[in-house]
Structure formats: structure tokens, C-alpha cells
Enzyme design. Structure first.
Site, PDB file in Angstrom:
ATOM      1  N   GLU A  82      -7.630   2.871  -1.871  1.00 24.24           N
ATOM      2  CA  GLU A  82      -7.481   1.571  -2.334  1.00 24.24           C
ATOM      3  C   GLU A  82      -8.413   0.669  -1.228  1.00 24.24           C
ATOM      4  O   GLU A  82      -9.265   0.655  -0.243  1.00 24.24           O
ATOM      5  CB  GLU A  82      -6.168   1.803  -0.962  1.00 24.24           C
ATOM      6  CG  GLU A  82      -5.097   1.776  -1.496  1.00 24.24           C
ATOM      7  CD  GLU A  82      -3.753   1.832  -0.639  1.00 24.24           C
ATOM      8  OE1 GLU A  82      -4.133   1.148   0.482  1.00 24.24           O
ATOM      9  OE2 GLU A  82      -2.535   2.298  -1.319  1.00 24.24           O
ATOM     10  N   ASP A 131      -0.502  -7.382   7.741  1.00 24.72           N
ATOM     11  CA  ASP A 131      -1.868  -6.272   8.622  1.00 24.72           C
ATOM     12  C   ASP A 131      -2.403  -7.206  10.225  1.00 24.72           C
ATOM     13  O   ASP A 131      -1.945  -8.360  10.624  1.00 24.72           O
ATOM     14  CB  ASP A 131      -2.981  -6.719   8.118  1.00 24.72           C
ATOM     15  CG  ASP A 131      -3.383  -6.174   6.505  1.00 24.72           C
ATOM     16  OD1 ASP A 131      -2.895  -5.325   6.715  1.00 24.72           O
ATOM     17  OD2 ASP A 131      -3.161  -7.305   5.734  1.00 24.72           O
TER      18      ASP A 131
END
Lengths: 405, 269
Positions: B49, B60
Site C-alpha cells: 500500500e 490519519d
């Protein structure tokens, strides 16, 4: 002047939160169900006579509504042209329109059984308005604020702390309002079970843009009646500043179907649109997706959000409420921009001529009204939303003039 | 069969769980990324990824936020990332690459242009954090036209109805976010994850990856007993951050973490 035959009120957003192509629900999966829960609660309580009664009583007895409209006679005469009326949201408890929304959302939070309130703030006005209602309802309150804004809005930080809120400094990104919003979202996703996120403007994922609008339309509903009582008719133009755009939509919305009423939203041109140092996504940005909705943004060619500039912390935001994006594209409202300098001139003018110290945010609207008035006949009426008072801006204005206070 | 499906099917035959590392493209500098991808594959990664940096990474935690900021100091764009994947493909045609990021950079590029360029570069899947299926029809179509898998997140708050709906739109695999929170959160409850995975498997035959909260070999091994793939991000990215002044050490450090996880995961199967 914009005219439209079709009815607008009540048509937007659609059931998934779209204002035309704007708005919507662009969030991570974890927030989808909580946002649905919020939407259902909001739809339920906005039909609940008990809830509405409590809201109305709080707006009357705690906020001090209705706020008056005031004919700025001397200033109008000096400018020459249209008569300028001011909707006095600066007279609300906490000194700005923000509290109309925080009262509504906090009552909703209580009905939903949430015990913890979070908010983001730029200038600190929404943070103060949130800390205020949290104190009154006995709810825990955390306010996220960019480290840069904490420095330039010191007094509001202290106010929030006095009110019992915890102010958390946000050190990521540009350390301003947009980053505070990111951080509040991160808190919310982590503490979803007991926490209610009070967004301060008509942006964010559905149902926030519609919900905040509905809580703020009290401004326009009152003003529409008041101007007819005082001036005998509807205004020819409405003017309000637009950062996220909550005070503006609150004033504009009840007039959207009045085809003869021109609508002007005023963005922050900062050092000037041509310099790139501004906060005017509607005037100089392009559509994109940020903070849960599709709207006009300040972004670079790669889709990264760029830093904004305005003397007014409350307008220093790279996005704008999706309903404004839609109103711009449909042509029902026009969006213009006012520089820091022009806003400061209007700030001083209103202070000296009318004895009213406006917030720097609201000074952008006043500055545009001052441009517009001389172009109109003296029997015309401009109604400006004076969205907040300028006490919080003393340091900024003084520093600009080289004075330390 | 897509490169992602092929990889999962091979692993299933071998009785192995996929190990999926996440790093942010261009962190700490653009030149290092392709080398790190190869190092991670050598250490036992089965799929990579690659984070697309964004100025406002709402989902995040601080570790990956700072990675985005480091990459953006070098103005790393989607075009640069396509170039990285293209270069990676010169030496590795088998390891699937998934781009993970936020919608706006793709929105600005245009969905069809993005899908075309991603496919040409050798990208196999796309995971966009902030586009639920409700808003994603047009993008999904553009990706399908280019045979790119769209990976969706599932969360502890996802109801069975939503799980079904999302799995219908997804291909390649689905990614279960194991905690309510942002990337790099710490508290992972294996029992709760197991329960949710059962719900998910009732709705789909797609492989299920688990991420958010995998910190070390022990958590990786525990999750590998439940899931088809273990996704590790912040634990790697925080090593990148710690070693940013000595970039030569980053590759070996990531390899060490991943091979430890690989061994621990294989040992429990």
C-alpha cells in the site's frame, strides 16, 4: 439584480445532502453510521414542539433575541446613496451569530444523550459560543484551535478556559482553522460513542450544512419581518461576509424566493486576489472535496489545500459551505471579495461614525456595502449582517497600526 | 483474475496470510520509495500500500500526518507516484500495489484520467478513505473500466446492511479498520475483531484485511489467525521518521520489522 421565478426555499439539499453537485457525505466509513444517527435525531427534533420551544426560549432569554436591525443613518448619508441597515448579531450573548447554532446543536447533543462536546475554532468565536453552552448545560467541552490562531486570538483562548473548556493546540498542517477541523474530526472518530461534534459553520458532511443553516436562519427570519416593519418593504440588497458562510446563509435563506432582493456574499481578498494571499475560494478557487463535502476550495494543481490569508481569523478558511457554491453557480447570489485594507477602513468608519465596533469578519461585509451604496438611489435599502462585535480584534487592529496594547 | 485476486488465491493455497505494509510515497524523499518497496517485498510483504500524501489527512494519526507533510515538502504528486510504480514494475511484475489516500487529488485530476494513468503505471487497486459507495458510483465505474480494484474500508460502526452494500461495490479485498479511531491507534481488541470479521464473512467471499493498530510481530500474528491480510502502517512509518537523517538505514529497518512479522505470522499457521 438576480431574479428567479422558481422557488428555492425547501428544495436543497436532497435527502443525501447535495446542493446541486455540491455538499454530500465524503467521510471515512467509521463516521457514516454516526452521521446517519445525527441526521435522524436532527430531523426528529426539528419536528418536536418541545425541542423547538426550548430552543426558542433559549434564543430569547439566554441569547437575547430578537437582535434589532439598526438604520445607520449618518454612515449612509456620508456614503451617499442607498440606506444601510445593520442586523445586529453583534449584540447576541457572546458577541456574534455563532451562538444561534451552538445553542441548537448543544440541545440536540443533550437529547441524544451525549456527555462530551468538541468543536473547532478559528477566531475563537465559535469556540467561545460552544464553551458557553457547554458550561450552561454541564457538558465536558474540548475545543481544537490552530497554534497560529491561539497566538492571534489570545483573549478568546482565555475566555474559553474561564468557561471550563479545554483548548487543545493543533500543530499540524498550517496550524489554522482547517487543521483544527481535521483534528476535531479525528477526536470524533475516536470518541464517537459519547461525543457530539458541534461544527461552527455550514460546511462539513451532511447533515451539518443544512442543520447549521436551519439554526442560523433565525437571523433572516427576524430581519425579513423587521425591515418590513421599519422600512415598509423588503431590502434591495443583502450583504454578509462569507468564511464558511453560516452568518451569510442565515441571513440569505429566508429571502431566497424574494426575486427582487439582490444577494451578495463577501469573501476575504486578503492582500488582494491577484497576490494569491487571500481566502476567497468562491471568487478565485475551484470545486473539490474537503472536510466531508464537495465545494469550492483553495487548492493547488495537485489538489493539495493551500494556505489562506486574511486579517480576519474567522474568514481564514480554504473552503466554503456547499450551499454557497450552489447559490453561486445558479446565479441567485453573487460573491465578491474585500481586501484587508478595505475591511479595516470600514471597521474604522463604522466605529467613528456610528459608535459600533464591528468584528473584522463583519467589516468585510460593511466594506462591500460601502462600495455598493453610492451606486444605488437613495430610496434603495441595503441590509448588512453585522455578524459580530470587534472587541476580540483590538490587538489585531492596534498591531496593524504599530500600537501595542 | 486481477493481480490482487491472484495473490490472495496463491496465498490461500499456501495456507498463508498476506502481509501488507503501508508507506507514504515520497517519505522522506521521493528517490527512496521504489527501493523501499523492493526491500519490503524481499522481507515478506505480499502486497504494497502506497500512501498518496494529502495536505489534510483527516483519518490519519500524527505519524502518517507527518509522513504526508514530509512528502509534500517535495511536492510529491500523483504523477510522481505513477512514475514510482512504473519503475517498481520494471523489476517486480507480481506484487500488487494499492494506492491509498484521499479523494481531492483524484478529483482534481479527473476520475477517468486518474484511472487510465494508474492502470498504465501498473497500479492494481485504489483505496480512497473519504469516498463511501454512496458518493462513489462515477469513480467506481472509471476504475472498473480500467480493471482496477476498489478497496473499501469497513469499520466497527458499520452495520450489516452497510457491510453488504460496501462488499457489493468492492473488489480485490476489503479492509477492516479494527478500532474506532485514526491510523496508529493503539488499543486493538482481538475478540471484538473476530466477532466483526464473522459478520463480514457472512456478506462476502472477498479476502478481508485488518489494519489500524497492528504494531508488532505479536499483534500481527494474533490478527493473522483471524484475517486474510494484516496491514501495518504507522509502525513502519514511525521508523522512517526516526531514520530520516540516515536514509540508508530505512530499508533494512523496515525489512527487519516485516520479516519479524512474517515469521510470527507463519509460525501460527
Amino acid at each position: 439584480m438576480a431574479t428567479t421565478a422558481e422557488k428555492i426555499i425547501g428544495t436543497q439539499p436532497d435527502d443525501r445532502g447535495h446542493f446541486g453537485v455540491y455538499g454530500g457525505l465524503f467521510v471515512a466509513e467509521t463516521l457514516m453510521e454516526p452521521l446517519k444517527g445525527l441526521r435522524l435525531a436532527y430531523e426528529k427534533y426539528m419536528q418536536d414542539p418541545e425541542f423547538l420551544k426550548e430552543l426558542d426560549e433559549d434564543l430569547a432569554n439566554y441569547v437575547g433575541r430578537p437582535s434589532p436591525i439598526y438604520f445607520a443613518q449618518r454612515w449612509s448619508r456620508e456614503l451617499g446613496g442607498a440606506r444601510i441597515y445593520l442586523k445586529r448579531e453583534d449584540l447576541n450573548h457572546t458577541g456574534a451569530h455563532k451562538v444561534n447554532n451552538t445553542i441548537g446543536q448543544a440541545l440536540l447533543a443533550k437529547r441524544m444523550g451525549k456527555t462530551r462536546i468538541i468543536a473547532e475554532t478559528g477566531a475563537g468565536q465559535h469556540g467561545v459560543a460552544t464553551a458557553t453552552v457547554a458550561a450552561r448545560l454541564g457538558l465536558e467541552c474540548v475545543v481544537y484551535m490552530g497554534a497560529v490562531d491561539i497566538v492571534r486570538q489570545e483573549a478568546n483562548v482565555y475566555r474559553m478556559r474561564l468557561l471550563g473548556a479545554e483548548v487543545r493546540s493543533v500543530e499540524s498542517g498550517s496550524k489554522t482553522l482547517k487543521d483544527a477541523l481535521n483534528e476535531a474530526m479525528r477526536d470524533w472518530v475516536t470518541n464517537i460513542d459519547d461525543t457530539f461534534y458541534i461544527i461552527g459553520t455550514v460546511a462539513g458532511p451532511h447533515p451539518y450544512p443544512a442543520m447549521v443553516r436551519d439554526f442560523q436562519t433565525v437571523i433572516g427570519r427576524e430581519a425579513r419581518e423587521q425591515i418590513q416593519q421599519q422600512a415598509g418593504r423588503l431590502p434591495d440588497a443583502l450583504v454578509a461576509c462569507v468564511g464558511g458562510g453560516s452568518n451569510a446563509i442565515g441571513l440569505f435563506y429566508p429571502f431566497l424566493d424574494d426575486a427582487g432582493v439582490g444577494i451578495y456574499g463577501v469573501e476575504a481578498a486578503g492582500d488582494g486576489l491577484e497576490t494569491g494571499h487571500h481566502a476567497a475560494p468562491l471568487c478565485a478557487g475551484q470545486p473539490g472535496v474537503l472536510h466531508g463535502n464537495r465545494t469550492y476550495l483553495m487548492e493547488d494543481k495537485d489538489g493539495q489545500i493551500i494556505e489562506t490569508h486574511s486579517i480576519s481569523a474567522g474568514l481564514d478558511y480554504p473552503g466554503v459551505g456547499p450551499e454557497h457554491a450552489w447559490l453561486k453557480d445558479t446565479g441567485r447570489a453573487q460573491y465578491v471579495a474585500i481586501t484587508d485594507e478595505e475591511a479595516l477602513d470600514a471597521f474604522h468608519a463604522l466605529t467613528k461614525i456610528e459608535g459600533i465596533i464591528p468584528a473584522l469578519e463583519s467589516s468585510h461585509a460593511l466594506a462591500y456595502a460601502a462600495k455598493l451604496a453610492p451606486t444605488m438611489e437613495s430610496d434603495k435599502i441595503i441590509l448588512v449582517n453585522l455578524s459580530g462585535r470587534g472587541d476580540k480584534d483590538m490587538h489585531t487592529v492596534a498591531a496593524r497600526e504599530g500600537i501595542e496594547i | 483474475m486481477s493481480r490482487i485476486s491472484q495473490r490472495f488465491s496463491d496465498l490461500r493455497e499456501q495456507g498463508k496470510t498476506a502481509l501488507i505494509p503501508f508507506i507514504t510515497a515520497g517519505d522522506p524523499t521521493p528517490g527512496i520509495t521504489v527501493g523501499l518497496m523492493h526491500d519490503m517485498v524481499s522481507a515478506g510483504a505480499n502486497l504494497i500500500e502506497l500512501g498518496v500524501p494529502f495536505s489534510d489527512p483527516m483519518a490519519d494519526g500524527p505519524v502518517i500526518q507527518r509522513a504526508s507533510e514530509r512528502a509534500l515538502e517535495h511536492h510529491v504528486s500523483l504523477h510522481d507516484i505513477f512514475q514510482m510504480v512504473k519503475t517498481f514494475r520494471e523489476r517486480d511484475q507480481n506484487t500488487p500495489v494499492v494506492l491509498m489516500g484521499y479523494l481531492n487529488p483524484i478529483e482534481v485530476m479527473g476520475y477517468a484520467t486518474f484511472a487510465g494513468a494508474a492502470s498504465a503505471a501498473g497500479v492494481d487497486g485504489v483505496l480512497i478513505v473519504d469516498i463511501p459507495p454512496e458518493e462513489g458510483e462515477e469513480l467506481l465505474q472509471s476504475l472498473r473500466d480500467k480493471a482496477i480494484d476498489q478497496i473499501y474500508l469497513l469499520a466497527p460502526t458499520s452495520t450489516p446492511d452497510r457491510i453488504g452494500r460496501i462488499c457489493n461495490a468492492a473488489s480485490g479485498f476489503v479492509y477492516y479498520v479494527s478500532v474506532k479511531g485514526v491510523t496508529g491507534s493503539s488499543q486493538l481488541d482481538t475478540a471484538a475483531v473476530a466477532e466483526k470479521l464473522e459478520q463480514i464473512r457472512e456478506k462476502t467471499v472477498l479476502p478481508v484485511g485488518v489494519g489500524f493498530g497492528i504494531k508488532d510481530a505479536a499483534t500481527a500474528a494474533a490478527v493473522s489467525q483471524l484475517a486474510d491480510a494484516v496491514v501495518v502502517g504507522s509502525a513502519l512509518v514511525s521508523r522512517v521518521e526516526a531514520l530520516q537523517e540516515t536514509p540508508d538505514k530505512i530499508g533494512p529497518a523496515l525489512a527487519e520489522i516485516l520479516s519479524g512479522m512474517r515469521r510470527a505470522m507463519d509460525a501460527v499457521h
